[in-house]
Scaffold this motif. Structure first.
Motif, short mmCIF file in Angstrom:
data_model
loop_
_atom_site.label_atom_id
_atom_site.label_comp_id
_atom_site.label_asym_id
_atom_site.label_seq_id
_atom_site.Cartn_x
_atom_site.Cartn_y
_atom_site.Cartn_z
N GLU A 251 142.99 149.63 36.93
CA GLU A 251 143.70 150.08 38.30
C GLU A 251 145.26 149.99 38.14
N SER B 19 142.26 155.31 39.12
CA SER B 19 142.52 155.14 40.68
C SER B 19 144.17 155.40 40.71
N PHE C 225 142.90 148.75 45.42
CA PHE C 225 141.92 149.55 46.22
C PHE C 225 140.69 149.26 45.72
N GLY C 226 140.53 148.75 44.24
CA GLY C 226 139.30 148.58 43.85
C GLY C 226 139.10 147.13 43.50
N GLN D 216 143.36 156.28 45.59
CA GLN D 216 142.41 156.68 46.43
C GLN D 216 142.79 157.40 47.64
#
Length: 278
Positions: free
Chosen positions: A168, A193, A269-270, A197
């Protein structure tokens, strides 16, 4: 690092000499069947030559059909897939690879990655990848979501260094130390990503988008590329697939790059590679 960018034909040369497109299409969470087939067909028509999938995305068959229907010679395409966590381990990785290869309908995979650093398993998984590489079943091998300490484990245990580390990566999670470590080791960093996102409503990004007459997404993708990071934005929308490729007719200045570099918040975000459950 100075990167000369010309267009969708631009490649990064991996440490084994394999040429990997700098911009590709990611198909995470793209539905198997018509949705993924249409996205891949559109991307190839636009000029993309790199498609990134994974066993866990459950769409390898659709990717394979779209590749076969594209009419583009196989040697012009760069296809990545990954071994999932539940398949990790030496023998199980070899079986998982054969299953992915069959679903994709390909004799040789261009890049095969360890999807996550599963504790107690990722070294044996990488050992299987090393065998696949030596056997000629894959043109390049690498890892995904590996931090520096995971990479050091691999470097100490194996003769063949990962060619790629896919993580990421975006302005809110710039991972400078990891990027610099990979550069020193000759490991190509790749961004998943990259568009956060969809969380692109950041004032500084908007300012640069207005300055250059581009979208926020295009500014971020250009930032990736100018840092020498391979990037694979995901989209199923034809307009956005085209827009994401339209990043070669402008350049971010040193001041622009510094502004984006300063946005880092270590915001994921992950999942965290040191604390994930799959």
């Amino acid at each position: 690092m100075t990167i000369q960018l010309q267009g969708l034909t631009d490649v990064a040369v991996l440490h084994n000499g394999v040429r990997m497109p700098r911009l590709g299409l990611g198909v995470f969470k793209v539905k198997e069947g018509e949705e993924v087939e249409q996205a891949v067909r559109t991307a190839i028509e636009v000029g993309y030559r790199s498609i990134d999938t994974a066993k866990a995305y459950n769409n390898e068959e659709g990717v394979g059909r779209a590749i076969q229907d594209s009419g583009v010679p196989r040697d012009e395409l760069f296809i990545t897939t990954k071994v999932w966590n539940s398949d990790q381990g030496y023998d199980s990785t070899l079986r998982a690879f054969e299953a992915s290869r069959e679903r994709l309908g390909l004799d040789v995979i261009d890049l095969y990655l360890v999807h996550w650093p599963v504790k107690g398993k990722y070294l044996e998984t990488y050992r299987a990848l090393e065998r696949l590489y030596r056997d000629g079943a894959v043109r390049a091998i690498g890892v995904s979501n590996f931090q520096i300490h995971h990479l050091k484990d691999i470097l100490e245990a194996f003769e063949i260094k990962p060619m790629v580390n896919q993580v990421e990566y975006h302005p809110l999670l710039s991972q400078v130390e990891l990027r610099q470590f990979c550069e020193r080791q000759g490991i190509q960093l790749e961004a998943w990503s990259p568009l956060m996102q969809g969380n692109l409503d950041v004032p500084e990004i908007g300012q640069l988008a207005a300055k250059h007459g581009k979208t926020a997404a295009q500014v971020v993708l250009r930032w990736d590329l100018q840092h020498g990071v391979v990037t694979i934005p995901k989209s199923t929308n034809e307009k956005r697939i085209r827009e994401n490729a339209d990043v070669f007719d402008f350049e971010l200045s040193a001041e622009d790059m510094a502004l984006l570099d300063g946005l880092n918040r270590n915001r994921r975000f992950g999942s965290d590679p040191d604390n994930f459950n799959f």
